[in-house]
Design a protein around this motif. Structure first.
Motif, short mmCIF file in Angstrom:
data_model
loop_
_atom_site.label_atom_id
_atom_site.label_comp_id
_atom_site.label_asym_id
_atom_site.label_seq_id
_atom_site.Cartn_x
_atom_site.Cartn_y
_atom_site.Cartn_z
N SER A 1 125.58 -19.80 58.28
CA SER A 1 126.52 -20.91 58.29
C SER A 1 127.90 -20.37 57.90
O SER A 1 128.03 -19.25 57.40
CB SER A 1 126.08 -21.99 57.29
OG SER A 1 126.25 -21.52 55.96
N GLU A 2 128.89 -21.19 58.07
CA GLU A 2 130.25 -20.80 57.69
C GLU A 2 130.32 -20.52 56.19
O GLU A 2 130.94 -19.55 55.76
CB GLU A 2 131.23 -21.91 58.09
CG GLU A 2 132.65 -21.44 58.17
CD GLU A 2 133.54 -22.49 58.81
OE1 GLU A 2 134.65 -22.68 58.28
OE2 GLU A 2 133.14 -23.09 59.81
N GLU A 3 129.65 -21.36 55.39
CA GLU A 3 129.65 -21.18 53.94
C GLU A 3 128.95 -19.87 53.54
O GLU A 3 129.44 -19.13 52.69
CB GLU A 3 128.94 -22.37 53.27
CG GLU A 3 128.91 -22.28 51.76
CD GLU A 3 128.12 -23.42 51.12
OE1 GLU A 3 128.35 -23.66 49.92
OE2 GLU A 3 127.28 -24.05 51.79
N SER B 1 131.20 -16.93 54.56
CA SER B 1 132.35 -16.83 53.66
C SER B 1 131.94 -16.16 52.34
O SER B 1 132.64 -15.28 51.84
CB SER B 1 132.92 -18.22 53.40
OG SER B 1 133.96 -18.15 52.49
#
Length: 157
Positions: free
Chosen positions: A13-15, A18
């Motif tokens: 996921s983006e989270e 990151s």
């Protein structure tokens, strides 16, 4: 025997991405994650945990203790559990204790192409028909197998 040619398929996921890309406190989290990916097996294995027991490690899993991770990541033993907790909190991986070790299961690893053949990680994220929903299969408790100690068994007869 020639070494297998392996390509890894990830679902992040983006989270998660990151967090992995961040190098806060000079910790290369992506490097830690990549070591998990290379430790994970792509076929079921039995690993001895004592003279009379072995544990079944399923595709997408691996077994390691924090001391070995500390050496592998070149981090102190207090840092390793913090990284592991963060990975679990973000659902990158999960773990279960078996003896002095932990079996880690990767959820962000979809599978492998091993010599051109796709091997699926059963514990990776699954998509429901609409793209917005994702879920993962719960990991069953580790299967510990007791081995007959033939030598001691014969002595007791």
């Amino acid at each position: 025997m020639d070494k297998d040619k392996i390509h890894y398929c990830l679902t992040l996921s983006e989270e998660q991405m990151s967090w992995l890309r961040s190098k806060r406190y000079k910790i290369d989290r992506m490097e830690c994650f990549m070591s998990f990916i290379t430790l994970a097996v792509h076929e079921t294995k039995l690993i001895p945990i004592s003279k009379t027991q072995q544990v079944e490690i399923l595709p997408g899993q691996f077994m390691v203790d924090n001391t070995r991770l500390s050496r592998l990541w070149d981090k102190d033993r207090k840092t390793v559990p913090k990284l592991l907790e963060a990975m679990e909190r973000l659902d990158i991986s999960s773990s279960q204790k078996v003896g002095d070790n932990r079996i880690h299961t990767l959820h962000a690893l979809s599978g492998w192409y091993v010599n051109g053949r796709f091997v699926k990680n059963l514990f990776s994220y699954k998509r429901i028909d609409d793209i917005t929903a994702a879920f993962r299969i719960n990991v069953p408790p580790a299967k510990v197998i007791t081995i007959k100690d033939e030598e001691n068994h014969d002595k007791n007869r």
